[in-house]
Design an enzyme around this catalytic site. Structure first.
Site, PDB file in Angstrom:
ATOM      1  N   GLN A 162       0.843  -1.379  -0.077  1.00 42.55           N
ATOM      2  CA  GLN A 162       0.059  -0.174  -0.171  1.00 42.55           C
ATOM      3  C   GLN A 162       0.916   1.146  -0.082  1.00 42.55           C
ATOM      4  O   GLN A 162       1.538   1.618   1.137  1.00 42.55           O
ATOM      5  CB  GLN A 162      -0.904   0.074   1.095  1.00 42.55           C
ATOM      6  CG  GLN A 162      -1.525   1.042   1.641  1.00 42.55           C
ATOM      7  CD  GLN A 162      -2.465   1.077   2.820  1.00 42.55           C
ATOM      8  OE1 GLN A 162      -3.509   0.508   2.979  1.00 42.55           O
ATOM      9  NE2 GLN A 162      -1.839   1.771   3.885  1.00 42.55           N
ATOM     10  N   GLY A 163       0.731   1.902  -1.059  1.00 43.88           N
ATOM     11  CA  GLY A 163       1.605   3.374  -0.997  1.00 43.88           C
ATOM     12  C   GLY A 163       0.453   4.674  -0.728  1.00 43.88           C
ATOM     13  O   GLY A 163      -0.061   5.287  -1.669  1.00 43.88           O
ATOM     14  N   SER A 220       1.070   6.664   2.913  1.00 44.10           N
ATOM     15  CA  SER A 220       1.819   7.697   3.675  1.00 44.10           C
ATOM     16  C   SER A 220       3.082   8.329   2.914  1.00 44.10           C
ATOM     17  O   SER A 220       3.935   7.472   2.129  1.00 44.10           O
ATOM     18  CB  SER A 220       2.129   7.331   5.024  1.00 44.10           C
ATOM     19  OG  SER A 220       1.197   6.804   5.778  1.00 44.10           O
ATOM     20  N   GLU A 224      -9.854  -1.278   6.068  1.00 45.18           N
ATOM     21  CA  GLU A 224      -8.693  -1.484   6.873  1.00 45.18           C
ATOM     22  C   GLU A 224      -8.946  -1.524   8.319  1.00 45.18           C
ATOM     23  O   GLU A 224      -8.577  -2.505   9.209  1.00 45.18           O
ATOM     24  CB  GLU A 224      -7.486  -0.433   6.934  1.00 45.18           C
ATOM     25  CG  GLU A 224      -6.359  -0.503   7.616  1.00 45.18           C
ATOM     26  CD  GLU A 224      -5.195   0.213   7.369  1.00 45.18           C
ATOM     27  OE1 GLU A 224      -5.487   1.466   6.752  1.00 45.18           O
ATOM     28  OE2 GLU A 224      -3.969   0.170   7.609  1.00 45.18           O
ATOM     29  N   ASN A 239      -4.729   7.295  16.867  1.00 42.96           N
ATOM     30  CA  ASN A 239      -5.700   7.505  17.847  1.00 42.96           C
ATOM     31  C   ASN A 239      -6.292   8.810  17.755  1.00 42.96           C
ATOM     32  O   ASN A 239      -7.585   8.851  18.210  1.00 42.96           O
ATOM     33  CB  ASN A 239      -5.274   7.194  19.466  1.00 42.96           C
ATOM     34  CG  ASN A 239      -5.051   5.573  19.640  1.00 42.96           C
ATOM     35  OD1 ASN A 239      -5.230   4.946  18.669  1.00 42.96           O
ATOM     36  ND2 ASN A 239      -5.177   5.176  20.801  1.00 42.96           N
ATOM     37  N   GLU A 240      -5.605   9.680  17.742  1.00 41.42           N
ATOM     38  CA  GLU A 240      -6.050  11.122  17.719  1.00 41.42           C
ATOM     39  C   GLU A 240      -6.964  11.379  16.599  1.00 41.42           C
ATOM     40  O   GLU A 240      -8.027  11.890  16.668  1.00 41.42           O
ATOM     41  CB  GLU A 240      -4.890  12.030  17.735  1.00 41.42           C
ATOM     42  CG  GLU A 240      -4.175  12.299  19.175  1.00 41.42           C
ATOM     43  CD  GLU A 240      -3.252  11.241  19.391  1.00 41.42           C
ATOM     44  OE1 GLU A 240      -2.900  10.378  18.390  1.00 41.42           O
ATOM     45  OE2 GLU A 240      -2.934  10.783  20.489  1.00 41.42           O
TER      46      GLU A 240
END
Lengths: 385, 371
Positions: free
Chosen positions: A119-120, A122, A237, A369-370
């Site tokens: 998976q590209g 980030s 995901e 998480n944020e």
């Protein structure tokens, strides 16, 4: 569709006959390679890797009930979990957005596990703010030429293909100039450099594109509509979380309860350290609540009862849960929880220490998480921004 | 294993919501608190609850009930928790009458349970003797046909017609062996009841037994019965407290959307948004695990006790967080008696500390799991 009980019988019979004892260990990374390879081929031939996909794309063609029954039987038999980016993320996305040609070309390979995907998404400058990504794709005849860099690419060193977010419109607002595109990794213009992480492992890579090529026909979904496709994929995901123990590296060989019992010892049937005992109980209760909540999300959706999307909780609570397990493990070992390699430390202690380190990633990847809490506040609780 | 509500339970919930919205606003609880009358609840509402069939949910048809499950009563309790209904549902039904229902004493069942279903009889459970909950910390004795000892925190003991007393025939406080449950009339000679006024507006009692004579025909059972009663009541209480927690959460969420400071809704502040997401996740975790425990009890699952302790631990954790955050997010308003959120906060704390708090149930969970 075969009667459910008869189907379960059939699955059990196949498992009893075909699944070798050595593979009956569940979600573990140290299974014998040859046997696992053979089993995966067999799973693929039966359509069991992607049981709910249509048979024309290599799936099992099973409805939801039969799929759930199959998964339950596989779990009961502790069969190895065949999961991949193709199965859990790209496949469902192609089923929803892919052209017929794309489905015919890529889905059967995923169903047989013959092509490995990475998976590209980030980039070094685009983490939580993913839509700010800069990797460029410029059209040249019937191809796109791709230039840029991706990071945190799991399994890039072993991947055959990549599904990638690239910028195809450089003037549009950031969410509206992104496309979702597929191209092979084995080509000039693609370079992979492993990224060593905090626990010493190198599961992730950086990937550099310098004139890599992708067919124009391999854009998935509308041109410049890749953000919508990506968001949908990230839902796949996130929906895969909450089910697996142990976090990013998989479950430890020894259960947390057995591990802590050995580290701390029992006195009169109770863990000798009362604080560790309470923390372990709290963790086990949390784990139950998470798994029951994820089950409820599915059942309520099926029964049309769901008021708010409780599935959205899964990712951040799961991340907290797997991190907390390793906190307890390492704390229960004291200074024996500080080892990097032997001698002087048990393998199980080193395993836990490494897991303690790598599971920090679970509250970062796939939306921190944020970010998860931002999404819940806005989309689930409807608090205006 | 049911983690979602059945069609019947959805209907039961709807009818409970309709009745309570009409008859039981939170203001009713406040008025009762301030009036501090003899009962502390509304006898007419109790009677209506009987007419709705709520008081007989657990009872067999022979005893005037409908033979439904703890999970069904849990649905009703949840709704009652949302409006802070002060009626003695947990105390009289799940602690008191349930000890009779689950006993083998058919004579007492026949004598008592139909009146319970009708709303004509309140039965309390006198168990606790120490401030920190533990069901086996019983020093009260049964010897020579008489009970002697002092019980505290007898929920709604001040309105009880009859009291189930946990006494000891052998052993020492803390032992599971040697416990026996007897049914005693509240006006029997040697029983003295002192009403205790709690911060949450509910009532408990201190009950002294001074050589109270009890016949062998009044025996209900031993520690097995006690465990069963406590487990069912614990999850019932957890259901009620989560109704309270849910309402406290919803009100707080609305407050975040309405209240303005610095020229903006306070819900735009990320510090509050993230905490709201945390509260939501704790609440939903609790909802799942309490539903599972309710169904574990109704199905008689072997690990029901484990499920119960997991449920009360999580419900207590969620309630503690939501109660504290509800007051904090309401700011100065949340500190006033006038603002209702404080009533929820107090009720949540009372439920958290009743029938074992989070730590108690974590420890019990650990013990049951062999560590």
């Amino acid at each position: 569709m075969a009667d459910l009980e008869a189907f379960k019988e059939e699955v059990r019979a196949v498992l009893a006959e075909r699944l070798p004892e050595e593979l009956r260990k569940g979600n573990r990374s140290d299974l014998p390679h040859d046997l696992l390879g053979k089993w995966i081929v067999e799973m693929g031939d039966r359509g069991w890797i992607t049981p709910d996909w249509p048979t024309e794309y290599g799936g099992g063609g099973l409805d939801r009930e039969h799929t759930a029954a199959l998964k339950a039987e596989l779990k009961k038999a502790k069969a190895p979990i065949v999961s991949s980016f193709g199965v859990s993320m790209l496949g469902p996305t192609l089923l929803e957005y892919g052209t017929e040609e794309q489905k015919k070309e890529f889905l059967p390979q995923i169903s047989k596990n013959t092509v490995r995907w990475c998976q590209g998404f980030s980039e070094p400058g685009s983490g939580s703010d993913l839509a700010s990504l800069q990797c460029r794709a410029e059209k040249e005849g019937d191809e796109y030429v791709i230039t840029g860099q991706k990071i945190w690419t799991t399994g890039a060193d072993r991947a055959d293909w990549i599904f990638c977010l690239v910028r195809t419109d450089f003037d549009a607002p950031k969410h509206e100039g992104i496309s979702f595109i597929l191209f092979p990794m084995h080509q000039e213009g693609v370079k992979v450099a492993p990224l060593t992480l905090i626990d010493g492992s190198a599961h992730f890579s950086q990937v550099f594109f310098d004139g890599a090529r992708a067919k124009v026909s391999n854009v998935v979904g509308p041109l410049n509509g890749g953000w919508t496709v990506a968001k949908r994929l990230l839902q796949h995901e996130r929906s895969t979380d909450g089910s697996s123990d142990g976090g990013i590296g998989g479950a430890a060989k020894e259960s947390i309860t057995d591990f802590v019992k050995r580290q701390v010892g029992l006195e009169n049937g109770e863990l000798a350290d009362p604080t560790i005992r309470e923390r372990l109980a709290a963790h086990e209760i949390d784990k139950r609540a998470l798994s029951l909540t994820m089950r409820r999300a599915v059942e309520e959706a099926r029964a049309g009862q769901r008021a708010r999307d409780i599935g959205s909780l899964g990712k951040f609570r799961w991340a907290n849960m797997v991190k907390n397990e390793q906190d307890i493990a390492v704390d229960s070992s004291g200074s024996q929880g500080l080892g990097w390699e032997g001698p002087g430390y048990e393998d199980a202690q080193i395993e836990r220490t490494k897991k303690w380190l790598i599971t920090r990633a679970d509250s970062i990847w796939g939306g921190t998480n944020e970010i998860q809490k931002n999404v819940i506040a806005k989309r689930v609780l409807g608090i205006p921004e | 294993m049911a983690v979602i509500l059945s069609e019947e339970q959805l209907m039961l919930r709807e009818s409970a919501q309709t009745f309570l919205a009409d008859q039981s606003p939170v203001t009713r609880m406040r008025e009762l608190r301030d009036a501090f009358d003899d009962t502390g609840y509304t006898p007419e509402i109790w009677k209506q609850m009987a007419d709705l069939g709520w008081l007989g949910i657990l009872l067999s048809e022979d005893h005037g009930g409908s033979d439904m499950g703890v999970a069904d009563l849990g649905v009703v309790l949840w709704e009652c928790g949302k409006v802070l209904a002060p009626e003695p549902l947990v105390s009289a039904l799940l602690l008191g009458a349930n000890a009779v229902r689950l006993s083998g004493n058919q004579t007492l069942q026949k004598d008592l349970l139909p009146a319970v279903a009708e709303g004509d009889r309140i039965v309390a459970l006198a168990l606790e003797e120490t401030a920190r909950f533990h069901p086996y910390n019983v020093a009260t004795t049964f010897s020579g046909g008489a009970i002697s000892g002092t019980k505290i925190h007898v929920l709604d003991g001040h309105v009880a017609d009859q009291i189930v007393v946990v006494a000891r025939t052998a052993g020492n406080a803390g032992d599971r062996e040697g416990l026996a449950l007897y049914l005693v009339d509240a006006d029997a000679k040697g029983v003295s009841i002192t009403r205790n006024r709690r911060m949450d507006g509910r009532n408990a009692a201190t009950v002294e037994f001074d050589g109270v004579e009890v016949g062998a025909d009044r025996l209900l059972g031993d520690a097995d019965l006690l465990d069963q009663v406590i487990d069912q009541a614990t999850v019932g209480l957890a259901s009620e407290m989560l109704g309270t927690a849910e309402e406290a959460f919803e009100r707080t969420l609305q407050y975040l959307k309405d209240r303005e400071q610095f020229g903006e809704k306070i819900g735009t502040f990320q510090a509050l948004r993230h905490r709201a997401a945390e509260m939501f996740s704790e609440l939903e975790f609790a909802r799942s695990i309490v539903r599972d425990a309710l169904s574990a009890l109704d199905e008689g699952r072997a690990d029901a006790a484990v499920c119960v302790s997991a449920a009360k631990a999580q419900a207590s954790k969620a309630s503690r967080l939501i109660g504290a955050e509800a007051v904090q997010m309401h700011g100065g308003t949340g500190m006033t008696d006038e603002e209702e959120i404080g009533l929820f906060f107090k009720r949540l704390k009372a439920a958290e500390l009743s029938l074992g708090d989070e730590t108690y149930h974590q420890r019990r969970f650990a013990t049951l799991q062999g560590y």
